[in-house]
Enzyme design. Sequence first.
Site, PDB file in Angstrom:
ATOM      1  N   HIS A  60     -28.218  -4.309 -24.619  1.00  0.00           N
ATOM      2  CA  HIS A  60     -28.618  -3.235 -25.553  1.00  0.00           C
ATOM      3  C   HIS A  60     -30.323  -2.804 -25.149  1.00  0.00           C
ATOM      4  O   HIS A  60     -30.911  -3.734 -24.600  1.00  0.00           O
ATOM      5  CB  HIS A  60     -28.542  -3.722 -27.221  1.00  0.00           C
ATOM      6  N   ASP A 163     -36.262  -8.955 -25.787  1.00  0.00           N
ATOM      7  CA  ASP A 163     -35.014  -8.659 -26.594  1.00  0.00           C
ATOM      8  C   ASP A 163     -34.873  -7.130 -26.696  1.00  0.00           C
ATOM      9  O   ASP A 163     -35.512  -6.606 -27.468  1.00  0.00           O
ATOM     10  CB  ASP A 163     -34.905  -9.334 -27.907  1.00  0.00           C
ATOM     11  N   GLU A 193     -28.083  -1.806 -31.344  1.00  0.00           N
ATOM     12  CA  GLU A 193     -27.715  -3.008 -31.443  1.00  0.00           C
ATOM     13  C   GLU A 193     -28.409  -3.855 -32.665  1.00  0.00           C
ATOM     14  O   GLU A 193     -27.737  -4.475 -33.528  1.00  0.00           O
ATOM     15  CB  GLU A 193     -27.978  -3.927 -30.140  1.00  0.00           C
ATOM     16  N   GLU A 194     -29.987  -3.591 -32.565  1.00  0.00           N
ATOM     17  CA  GLU A 194     -30.371  -4.278 -33.831  1.00  0.00           C
ATOM     18  C   GLU A 194     -30.164  -3.711 -35.281  1.00  0.00           C
ATOM     19  O   GLU A 194     -30.505  -4.396 -36.269  1.00  0.00           O
ATOM     20  CB  GLU A 194     -32.177  -4.050 -33.640  1.00  0.00           C
ATOM     21  N   ASP A 216     -27.825 -10.735 -23.324  1.00  0.00           N
ATOM     22  CA  ASP A 216     -28.941 -10.524 -24.357  1.00  0.00           C
ATOM     23  C   ASP A 216     -29.899 -11.932 -24.583  1.00  0.00           C
ATOM     24  O   ASP A 216     -29.385 -12.915 -23.807  1.00  0.00           O
ATOM     25  CB  ASP A 216     -28.264 -10.497 -25.766  1.00  0.00           C
ATOM     26  N   HIS A 302     -38.148 -11.476 -32.150  1.00  0.00           N
ATOM     27  CA  HIS A 302     -38.353 -10.368 -32.805  1.00  0.00           C
ATOM     28  C   HIS A 302     -39.945 -10.271 -33.218  1.00  0.00           C
ATOM     29  O   HIS A 302     -40.456 -10.251 -34.405  1.00  0.00           O
ATOM     30  CB  HIS A 302     -37.717 -10.228 -34.267  1.00  0.00           C
TER      31      HIS A 302
END
Length: 325
Positions: A60, A163, A193-194, A216, A302
């Site tokens: 992603h 990420d 994706e998130e 990922d 994140h």
Amino acid sequence: MFDLIKRLTDSFGVSGNEEGIREAIINEIKNDIQVINVDALGNLFAIKRGKGKKIMVAAHMDEIGVMATYIDENGFIRFSNVGGVSQFVSVGQKVRFKNGTIGAVFYEDKLEDMKSLKLSKMYIDIGAKDKKEAEKSVRIGDVACFVGDAVRQGNMVISKAIDDRSGCAVLIKAIKDLPETDNEIYFVFTVQEELGLRGAKTAAYQLNPDFAIALDVTATGDTPEANLMEVKCGNGPAIKIKDRSVICHPEVKKLLEESANRINVPYQFEVLEFGGSDPGAIHISGGGIPTGAISIPCRYLHSPVEAASLQDIENAAKLLVEAIK
Ligand SMILES: [Zn+2]
């Protein structure tokens, strides 16, 4: 590899606003692949034609961020999350809107204790003198990413959006390093994706491949008082067994393990007890698609200081090429 990751993590691509990162990826691969397509949702397909197995490889390209929801009379901007944004990680950070406007993220003075901190008690300060001036730079619904420029420290890369720009870097490297093969390979850079694996869902439905491999990041268990987890940074790419969205197909897991053994790439197994990823959407698409994943161990997911081993990322690319050739 570091320079490539830096170019990708510098690019803007908050979920649903992936134009910047998509352009950056097209620039990296346009001379190395036969066909490049973009679908209605914004997924980017780089296609290597062939008569053999039809393989989908996905990473992603979107990143987490924040969205402006309200601007007060004094020009301070209230915001909500786009994807999994922690209030504790956001305090004291800088965010950058698509037009380059930078804001400082802070919280209301009256907050009694840090535990009750919520995004709704926080705001973005772009230095505007009032609402009118703020609105010249930021409108309601505008999104911003965190500022966290990539740095290299020994064998580690620290940056925002590792990420999943590290996964995008692996796909780009694989496109460049792929030897002659008869397989038909769809390298897909997915969107959103998130927000719940949205781009991967429609991409897999369109392609209906024989099998799929996603790239990922995954969490690690190698930091002080971390949750118990086998995965360590620097111990090699991880072959996913499961996360909360998928149990990986045994044949794809076997293919990845055999490929790693064949080329002597160190690897570890990943059992992620929280969080999902693109394979979760891919494997239940259409009539079902055998799906596995190679995960890059990454600390501080994140946050603007996501940290991963460059060696693990290089080895993930080698493993991917061996598995799909
Ligand atoms: Zn991710």
